[in-house]
Design a protein around this motif. Sequence first.
Motif, PDB file in Angstrom:
ATOM      1  N   SER A  56       2.019  25.908  16.874  1.00 51.64           N
ATOM      2  CA  SER A  56       2.090  27.366  17.050  1.00 51.64           C
ATOM      3  C   SER A  56       1.035  28.075  16.200  1.00 51.64           C
ATOM      4  O   SER A  56       0.371  29.020  16.664  1.00 51.64           O
ATOM      5  N   ALA A  57       0.840  27.619  14.960  1.00 54.76           N
ATOM      6  CA  ALA A  57      -0.172  28.224  14.080  1.00 54.76           C
ATOM      7  C   ALA A  57      -1.570  28.055  14.655  1.00 54.76           C
ATOM      8  O   ALA A  57      -2.393  28.980  14.596  1.00 54.76           O
ATOM      9  N   LEU A  58      -1.846  26.889  15.254  1.00 51.83           N
ATOM     10  CA  LEU A  58      -3.158  26.655  15.845  1.00 51.83           C
ATOM     11  C   LEU A  58      -3.393  27.543  17.067  1.00 51.83           C
ATOM     12  O   LEU A  58      -4.503  28.024  17.293  1.00 51.83           O
ATOM     13  N   LYS A  59      -2.343  27.764  17.851  1.00 49.57           N
ATOM     14  CA  LYS A  59      -2.465  28.659  19.006  1.00 49.57           C
ATOM     15  C   LYS A  59      -2.814  30.074  18.553  1.00 49.57           C
ATOM     16  O   LYS A  59      -3.531  30.804  19.242  1.00 49.57           O
ATOM     17  N   ASN A  60      -2.278  30.458  17.394  1.00 44.88           N
ATOM     18  CA  ASN A  60      -2.544  31.802  16.854  1.00 44.88           C
ATOM     19  C   ASN A  60      -3.773  31.825  15.939  1.00 44.88           C
ATOM     20  O   ASN A  60      -4.005  32.827  15.252  1.00 44.88           O
ATOM     21  N   THR A  61      -4.518  30.718  15.917  1.00 43.89           N
ATOM     22  CA  THR A  61      -5.697  30.543  15.044  1.00 43.89           C
ATOM     23  C   THR A  61      -5.415  30.887  13.587  1.00 43.89           C
ATOM     24  O   THR A  61      -6.262  31.394  12.869  1.00 43.89           O
ATOM     25  N   ASP A  62      -4.181  30.610  13.144  1.00 52.86           N
ATOM     26  CA  ASP A  62      -3.814  30.818  11.740  1.00 52.86           C
ATOM     27  C   ASP A  62      -4.020  29.490  11.007  1.00 52.86           C
ATOM     28  O   ASP A  62      -3.082  28.715  10.783  1.00 52.86           O
ATOM     29  N   PHE A  63      -5.272  29.226  10.637  1.00 52.42           N
ATOM     30  CA  PHE A  63      -5.622  27.920  10.082  1.00 52.42           C
ATOM     31  C   PHE A  63      -5.088  27.725   8.663  1.00 52.42           C
ATOM     32  O   PHE A  63      -4.789  26.607   8.261  1.00 52.42           O
ATOM     33  N   GLU A  64      -4.958  28.812   7.915  1.00 47.77           N
ATOM     34  CA  GLU A  64      -4.410  28.694   6.568  1.00 47.77           C
ATOM     35  C   GLU A  64      -2.966  28.216   6.622  1.00 47.77           C
ATOM     36  O   GLU A  64      -2.555  27.326   5.877  1.00 47.77           O
ATOM     37  N   LEU A  65      -2.173  28.812   7.536  1.00 49.51           N
ATOM     38  CA  LEU A  65      -0.784  28.380   7.699  1.00 49.51           C
ATOM     39  C   LEU A  65      -0.740  26.926   8.174  1.00 49.51           C
ATOM     40  O   LEU A  65       0.081  26.128   7.685  1.00 49.51           O
ATOM     41  N   ALA A  66      -1.611  26.571   9.116  1.00 53.20           N
ATOM     42  CA  ALA A  66      -1.643  25.193   9.627  1.00 53.20           C
ATOM     43  C   ALA A  66      -1.913  24.196   8.505  1.00 53.20           C
ATOM     44  O   ALA A  66      -1.302  23.123   8.448  1.00 53.20           O
ATOM     45  N   LYS A  67      -2.802  24.567   7.565  1.00 54.10           N
ATOM     46  CA  LYS A  67      -3.124  23.669   6.445  1.00 54.10           C
ATOM     47  C   LYS A  67      -1.947  23.526   5.480  1.00 54.10           C
ATOM     48  O   LYS A  67      -1.662  22.433   4.979  1.00 54.10           O
ATOM     49  N   VAL A  68      -1.258  24.635   5.224  1.00 58.04           N
ATOM     50  CA  VAL A  68      -0.067  24.590   4.355  1.00 58.04           C
ATOM     51  C   VAL A  68       1.002  23.703   4.989  1.00 58.04           C
ATOM     52  O   VAL A  68       1.618  22.857   4.317  1.00 58.04           O
ATOM     53  N   LEU A  69       1.214  23.895   6.291  1.00 62.79           N
ATOM     54  CA  LEU A  69       2.222  23.092   7.004  1.00 62.79           C
ATOM     55  C   LEU A  69       1.831  21.617   7.049  1.00 62.79           C
ATOM     56  O   LEU A  69       2.698  20.736   6.987  1.00 62.79           O
ATOM     57  N   SER A  70       0.536  21.337   7.131  1.00 64.33           N
ATOM     58  CA  SER A  70       0.102  19.928   7.176  1.00 64.33           C
ATOM     59  C   SER A  70       0.400  19.228   5.849  1.00 64.33           C
ATOM     60  O   SER A  70       0.680  18.031   5.813  1.00 64.33           O
ATOM     61  N   GLU A  71       0.357  19.980   4.744  1.00 66.77           N
ATOM     62  CA  GLU A  71       0.736  19.405   3.440  1.00 66.77           C
ATOM     63  C   GLU A  71       2.234  19.085   3.422  1.00 66.77           C
ATOM     64  O   GLU A  71       2.651  18.052   2.889  1.00 66.77           O
ATOM     65  N   GLU A  72       3.025  19.991   4.008  1.00 66.81           N
ATOM     66  CA  GLU A  72       4.474  19.728   4.111  1.00 66.81           C
ATOM     67  C   GLU A  72       4.719  18.495   4.983  1.00 66.81           C
ATOM     68  O   GLU A  72       5.569  17.649   4.664  1.00 66.81           O
ATOM     69  N   LEU A  73       3.954  18.382   6.068  1.00 71.98           N
ATOM     70  CA  LEU A  73       4.082  17.230   6.964  1.00 71.98           C
ATOM     71  C   LEU A  73       3.710  15.936   6.249  1.00 71.98           C
ATOM     72  O   LEU A  73       4.394  14.915   6.402  1.00 71.98           O
ATOM     73  N   GLU A  74       2.677  15.982   5.433  1.00 72.99           N
ATOM     74  CA  GLU A  74       2.242  14.791   4.690  1.00 72.99           C
ATOM     75  C   GLU A  74       3.353  14.307   3.756  1.00 72.99           C
ATOM     76  O   GLU A  74       3.576  13.104   3.614  1.00 72.99           O
ATOM     77  N   GLY A  75       4.065  15.258   3.148  1.00 71.75           N
ATOM     78  CA  GLY A  75       5.190  14.894   2.280  1.00 71.75           C
ATOM     79  C   GLY A  75       6.285  14.168   3.045  1.00 71.75           C
ATOM     80  O   GLY A  75       6.853  13.178   2.555  1.00 71.75           O
ATOM     81  N   LEU A  76       6.581  14.633   4.266  1.00 74.95           N
ATOM     82  CA  LEU A  76       7.604  13.970   5.093  1.00 74.95           C
ATOM     83  C   LEU A  76       7.148  12.576   5.509  1.00 74.95           C
ATOM     84  O   LEU A  76       7.943  11.631   5.525  1.00 74.95           O
ATOM     85  N   ILE A  77       5.863  12.453   5.837  1.00 73.65           N
ATOM     86  CA  ILE A  77       5.329  11.150   6.255  1.00 73.65           C
ATOM     87  C   ILE A  77       5.438  10.128   5.121  1.00 73.65           C
ATOM     88  O   ILE A  77       5.747   8.955   5.356  1.00 73.65           O
ATOM     89  N   LYS A  78       5.226  10.570   3.891  1.00 74.98           N
ATOM     90  CA  LYS A  78       5.363   9.660   2.743  1.00 74.98           C
ATOM     91  C   LYS A  78       6.790   9.131   2.637  1.00 74.98           C
ATOM     92  O   LYS A  78       7.016   7.984   2.241  1.00 74.98           O
ATOM     93  N   LEU A  79       7.771   9.975   3.000  1.00 71.78           N
ATOM     94  CA  LEU A  79       9.172   9.530   2.974  1.00 71.78           C
ATOM     95  C   LEU A  79       9.451   8.469   4.038  1.00 71.78           C
ATOM     96  O   LEU A  79      10.362   7.665   3.902  1.00 71.78           O
ATOM     97  N   LEU A  80       8.645   8.484   5.106  1.00 76.24           N
ATOM     98  CA  LEU A  80       8.833   7.498   6.175  1.00 76.24           C
ATOM     99  C   LEU A  80       8.158   6.172   5.841  1.00 76.24           C
ATOM    100  O   LEU A  80       8.284   5.224   6.598  1.00 76.24           O
TER     101      LEU A  80
END
Length: 580
Positions: free
Chosen positions: A556-580
């Motif tokens: 959704s952030a990429l569709k709205n070209t909100d790249f700063e939000l996308a980068k913040v969310l990708s850090e959150e995603l990286e944290g979840l991936i480490k748990l996997l």
Amino acid sequence: MIKAENLSYSFPQKDLYNNISFTLEDGQHCAFIGTSGSGKSTLVDIIMDPERYMFDGTLEIAPNCRIGYVSQFSQLDETKAVTVYEYIGEEFIKLQNEITSICTEMETAWDIEPLMEKYQQALDAFHAISGDDFESNITKELNLSDLSKLKDQLVSKLSSGEFKLIQVIKEMLTGPDLMIMDEPDVFLDFENINSLKKLINSYKGTMLIITHNRYLLNHCFNKILHLENTELQEFDGRYIDYNFSLLQRKIELQELAIADTEELARNEFLINNLRADATVHVESSKKGKSLKARVKLNERLEARRIKTPFVDIKQPRIRFVTDNVLEDTIALKVTDYSVSFDDVILEHVNFEIKSTDKVALIGPNGTGKTTLLRDIFQNCKDSIEINENIEMAFLSQLQGEMLNESNTVSDEFFDAGFKTNQSIQSYVINYGFDEEIVNQKISSLSGGEKNILQLAKISAGNANLLLLDEPTSHLDTYSQIALEKAIEDYKGAILMISHDYYSIINCMDYLLIIDDKTIRKITMRKFRKMIYANHFDRDYLEIEQKKKAVETKIESALKNTDFELAKVLSEELEGLIKLL
């Protein structure tokens, strides 16, 4: 084990590979992924028998490399009266009998030299496939895959899922240097998927496996080959890490693409102004030079435009539409339904589905799910009652049942009511196909393309009850996600046979589960508990759900070209991936 360099190959209507290169080392477990129709099965065929194909580039395979193979389209020979043990041990038993026969012949032969040579050849072949321990190895593999109960059962009595696992065991036991499997997970139930995971992870040799199963992808592989848009990318590591790297790349590339687009637009504006001035001031060589410089700059900008074959992937836009939406009424009622073949499969089955219910039908392989779905579609039994305002559509796991293999794609859609080739071309483009596919024979399409074609035909109708038999089978992960979205948005009723945990969790309202030859209704909450207790790890699946939610936010952030939000969310995603 395998080394390909600058390999290119084309069909008459389609380029499959453009100078692709990759290596496969000893002991690697490699997942081979890519959208449907990208050429994965063809590349496997080339590896299996390079002499049959006219390709450019080089393909080196280790000398004397023995390859084991399990096809995506395995046919169960119901006439073959052998047990599971005899089927798995067929090659061992054959060599064992040959050795015994030669020994018997040597006892009375005058000239034993030729027999000694034959004996040694047979013995070498027996040792090469670890024949000395084959009986205990068969038992061990059957125990590992929770199939020991089938050891003395006739192969002809197996379900398709059980037979697929038995095939995998049979190929693995001969100890090939390279084990190739083409979608071995198709049609496996939850228990058998776990068994396949155990078999893959226990195998010490090299593996190349085509799969779109998200659970296996996350649990079984340490190398990824990704074929897309005629190019190939290799990644040493887990699929989940590869997928994350693609997402990060997508954020970066979209940000750069917008900057490039803005720069091109600015330059185009200046070029247009300079052209206008050059027309008025024909004698001005200075303005002409400026115009040429700007045009060259634009050409350089266009030339450096980012090429994204593994990010810019053509995804189908699946939509199920019905004009005949029924509110709060019974669409389907089944009363005291029974079915039997040699034995009773289902009996005293009772359930009803409302006009907007989305329901998963689950149960072990071979328990009558497909038979029930087909009986509902054919409306051929008194125990099945269909609302008079219901129009049904059916997707079959036996693709030839709903698609005429000798038809072209164009023929198939003319039969479905389309009037012109142009309207068919415009329609199939939405489903990720090229315009040229309309002239292809359906028999030439991949399994995934055929399933997408079935979905496209269903979408073109106006049905308000969809009967879907394993709709995610053969579909690449992009198409699976597109299908989930289509199901979520659909206003009619759905009864879907599936063993895909993700599709069930993401789309369904409740489940019908086959239990002791009848069917009972269970909630999504009970389904989750059942899955946690019997099949998959609870923590993994719950983190997976959180991961999906974050990925949706990034999209959704990429569709709205909100790249700063996308980068913040990708850090959150990286944290979840480490748990996997």
